[in-house]
Design an enzyme around this catalytic site. Structure first.
Site, mmCIF file in Angstrom:
data_model
loop_
_atom_site.group_PDB
_atom_site.id
_atom_site.type_symbol
_atom_site.label_atom_id
_atom_site.label_comp_id
_atom_site.label_asym_id
_atom_site.label_seq_id
_atom_site.Cartn_x
_atom_site.Cartn_y
_atom_site.Cartn_z
ATOM 1 N N ARG A 135 0.834 -1.205 0.000
ATOM 2 C CA ARG A 135 0.000 0.000 0.000
ATOM 3 C C ARG A 135 0.873 1.261 0.000
ATOM 4 O O ARG A 135 2.082 1.177 0.103
ATOM 5 C CB ARG A 135 -0.945 -0.007 1.207
ATOM 6 C CG ARG A 135 -0.170 -0.322 2.487
ATOM 7 C CD ARG A 135 -0.665 0.338 3.685
ATOM 8 N NE ARG A 135 -0.625 1.760 3.586
ATOM 9 C CZ ARG A 135 0.503 2.476 3.738
ATOM 10 N NH1 ARG A 135 1.678 1.902 3.982
ATOM 11 N NH2 ARG A 135 0.468 3.788 3.634
ATOM 12 N N GLY A 136 0.194 2.425 -0.097
ATOM 13 C CA GLY A 136 0.924 3.682 -0.211
ATOM 14 C C GLY A 136 1.107 3.961 -1.700
ATOM 15 O O GLY A 136 1.516 3.065 -2.455
ATOM 16 N N ALA A 137 0.807 5.194 -2.112
ATOM 17 C CA ALA A 137 0.708 5.475 -3.551
ATOM 18 C C ALA A 137 1.957 5.070 -4.356
ATOM 19 O O ALA A 137 1.854 4.315 -5.333
ATOM 20 C CB ALA A 137 0.357 6.941 -3.752
ATOM 21 N N ARG A 193 -7.017 -0.896 -7.225
ATOM 22 C CA ARG A 193 -7.389 0.241 -6.368
ATOM 23 C C ARG A 193 -7.497 1.493 -7.244
ATOM 24 O O ARG A 193 -6.645 1.704 -8.109
ATOM 25 C CB ARG A 193 -6.359 0.482 -5.253
ATOM 26 C CG ARG A 193 -6.379 -0.607 -4.184
ATOM 27 C CD ARG A 193 -5.575 -0.221 -2.960
ATOM 28 N NE ARG A 193 -6.307 0.683 -2.081
ATOM 29 C CZ ARG A 193 -5.735 1.317 -1.050
ATOM 30 N NH1 ARG A 193 -4.441 1.156 -0.792
ATOM 31 N NH2 ARG A 193 -6.448 2.100 -0.270
ATOM 32 N N GLN A 210 -2.944 2.800 9.749
ATOM 33 C CA GLN A 210 -1.605 2.941 9.163
ATOM 34 C C GLN A 210 -0.694 3.814 10.034
ATOM 35 O O GLN A 210 0.515 3.615 10.068
ATOM 36 C CB GLN A 210 -1.709 3.564 7.759
ATOM 37 C CG GLN A 210 -2.284 2.651 6.694
ATOM 38 C CD GLN A 210 -3.781 2.798 6.564
ATOM 39 O OE1 GLN A 210 -4.472 3.134 7.518
ATOM 40 N NE2 GLN A 210 -4.303 2.522 5.386
ATOM 41 N N ASP A 248 -2.281 10.735 -2.550
ATOM 42 C CA ASP A 248 -2.525 9.621 -3.473
ATOM 43 C C ASP A 248 -2.790 10.108 -4.888
ATOM 44 O O ASP A 248 -2.560 9.382 -5.853
ATOM 45 C CB ASP A 248 -3.682 8.761 -2.969
ATOM 46 C CG ASP A 248 -3.241 7.998 -1.735
ATOM 47 O OD1 ASP A 248 -3.279 8.576 -0.630
ATOM 48 O OD2 ASP A 248 -2.776 6.851 -1.879
ATOM 49 N N ASN A 270 -5.984 12.270 -0.314
ATOM 50 C CA ASN A 270 -5.119 11.508 0.603
ATOM 51 C C ASN A 270 -6.018 10.761 1.581
ATOM 52 O O ASN A 270 -7.245 10.876 1.534
ATOM 53 C CB ASN A 270 -4.139 12.447 1.325
ATOM 54 C CG ASN A 270 -3.042 11.676 2.047
ATOM 55 O OD1 ASN A 270 -2.422 10.793 1.464
ATOM 56 N ND2 ASN A 270 -2.802 11.973 3.302
ATOM 57 N N LYS A 271 -5.395 9.999 2.436
ATOM 58 C CA LYS A 271 -6.127 9.143 3.371
ATOM 59 C C LYS A 271 -7.241 9.884 4.092
ATOM 60 O O LYS A 271 -7.047 11.037 4.518
ATOM 61 C CB LYS A 271 -5.103 8.572 4.369
ATOM 62 C CG LYS A 271 -5.669 7.696 5.449
ATOM 63 C CD LYS A 271 -6.469 6.526 4.922
ATOM 64 C CE LYS A 271 -5.709 5.651 3.933
ATOM 65 N NZ LYS A 271 -6.597 4.739 3.174
HETATM 66 O O1 MRU Z 1 -4.868 3.172 1.794
HETATM 67 P P1 MRU Z 1 -3.375 3.416 1.813
HETATM 68 O O2 MRU Z 1 -2.723 2.949 3.055
HETATM 69 O O3 MRU Z 1 -2.713 2.913 0.554
HETATM 70 O O4 MRU Z 1 -3.267 5.006 1.793
HETATM 71 C C1 MRU Z 1 -1.997 5.592 1.785
HETATM 72 C C2 MRU Z 1 -2.042 7.049 1.942
HETATM 73 O O5 MRU Z 1 -3.083 7.660 1.955
HETATM 74 C C3 MRU Z 1 -0.735 7.768 2.003
HETATM 75 O O6 MRU Z 1 -0.846 8.892 2.801
HETATM 76 C C4 MRU Z 1 -0.382 8.198 0.581
HETATM 77 O O7 MRU Z 1 -0.297 7.098 -0.258
HETATM 78 C C5 MRU Z 1 0.853 8.974 0.530
HETATM 79 S S1 MRU Z 1 2.203 7.899 0.566
HETATM 80 C C6 MRU Z 1 3.589 8.309 0.236
#
Ligand code: MRU
Length: 363
Positions: A46-48, A88, A205, A246, A256-257
């Site tokens: 996970r994470g963009a 996703r 997270q 993201d 973002n999250k």
């Molecule tokens: O659902 P996730 O855990 O993939 O979401 C991740 C985020 O929202 C991060 O803040 C985002 O990807 C920035 S990461 C460098």
């Protein structure tokens, strides 16, 4: 800090399954692109930026898994890419990566046999991976400089406290991180007193992953509930907020999250700077504003269960958006690998990559 979140060795994708962190470090190796899709869907990966890196390698695995005739190879690969893209919807890095691999397929297919093309795809996927690591370094450097400028009036006398949300370090990027990279470099330079990491409901997270990374980097921190951010600002306990992204629209709106927007509103109300750190692979130049960013809705069970344990009826009506949109008017600066963008973001973003207007068809 070396967590070794992802690597591609001996024709296999190796990754740390983030669902089990921090209690267990479960490492997985797979040669099956469908397993990578599952890992992205379930947030094992996970994470963009990390999703983009994994998507690139998933295409390589799909190419290696093909057993048929060359005339059917392109159709097989494009079908696999469609499946990968359906994993996703929000992080644009995924579509940035698959777009690059599609370009390699179309440019190289005629003159390459299947093993040669797979080799070329692997080269491109590794390049995406290396570039994300490099971009993190540049973001961290640009972010450090920004903090030194923005807080030049207080830094001789005091160190800074910062709030961050979700997880943006090596686990999310493969490199030093986006927001986390800025924090880490600022800590090393003596600018930071303490980090507040909001827990990030529902999948935690912040509590599980950011705390794990902060501990490894030996940066002082406290985890706080998502809902305590405004109160901490009211008590003057937070100097600035920094988060990742993201997807960023062409006008600077930031996906973002979920929970990020609330932090931005609180920061605005309390006169705190709100910074976003992201590589240019997170900017979607083809999307005019945040309303066009597809926002993932995840299973209700993520709300009604905590770590698989029911805390309410499974069939409780629940609404689980995984991301939100922070309007650009609440963003003080966007720290990218190509420099720090300040309002007016539309102009700054257009200047950044005027030639890149490709749209990512994933609605
Ligand atoms: O659902 P996730 O855990 O993939 O979401 C991740 C985020 O929202 C991060 O803040 C985002 O990807 C920035 S990461 C460098």
């Amino acid at each position: 800090m070396m967590i070794d979140a992802i690597s591609f060795e001996r024709d296999a994708l190796r990754y740390l399954d983030q669902r089990f962190l921090p209690l267990k470090e479960v490492r997985v190796a797979t040669r099956d692109y469908k397993r990578v899709i599952e890992a992205i869907k379930t947030l094992a990966i996970r994470g963009a930026p990390l999703i983009g890196i994994a998507a690139g390698y998933a295409v390589v695995l799909a190419a290696r898994q093909f057993k048929g005739k060359k005339k059917n190879f392109r159709a097989h690969l494009f079908k696999a890419i469609q499946e990968i893209e359906a994993s996703r919807p929000t992080a644009v890095n995924l579509f940035f990566a698959t777009a690059r691999l599609k370009r390699v397929i179309d440019a190289e297919l005629a003159q390459s046999d299947i093993p040669e093309l797979a080799q070329k795809l692997e080269r491109e996927a590794r390049l995406i991976h290396d570039e994300e690591i490099e971009r993190c370094e540049l973001i961290a450097r640009n972010g450090l400089r920004l903090l030194q400028q923005e807080f030049s009036h207080v830094l001789p006398f005091q160190r800074l406290t910062v709030l961050t949300h979700c997880n943006t370090g090596e686990l999310a990027t493969g490199g030093v991180g986006t927001a986390f990279g800025v924090i880490a470099r600022a800590w090393e330079a003596g600018l930071i007193e303490k980090v507040y990491a909001s827990e990030t409901r529902p999948l935690l997270q912040g509590l599980r992953l950011t705390a794990y990374e902060l501990e490894k980097a030996q940066i002082p921190f406290e985890v706080v509930s998502d809902s305590s951010a405004a109160f901490l600002m009211q008590k003057a306990m937070i100097d600035f907020v920094i988060v990742g992204a993201d997807r960023i629209a062409a006008n600077g709106d930031v996906a973002n999250k979920i929970g990020t927007y609330a932090h931005a509103v609180a920061a605005h109300f309390h006169g705190r700077k709100f910074f976003v750190a992201a590589p240019i692979s997170t900017i979607d130049f083809a999307i005019a504003d945040g309303s066009q960013i597809p926002i993932e809705r995840r299973a209700n069970l993520e709300l009604t269960r905590i770590y698989g344990r029911s805390v309410a009826k499974d069939n409780l009506p629940a609404l689980n958006f995984a991301f939100d949109i922070t309007p650009h008017s609440l963003v003080s600066a966007i720290i990218t690998d190509k420099g720090v963008l300040k309002p007016n973001f539309a102009d700054a973003i257009a200047e950044l990559a005027p030639e890149q207007t490709e749209s990512y068809d994933n609605a």
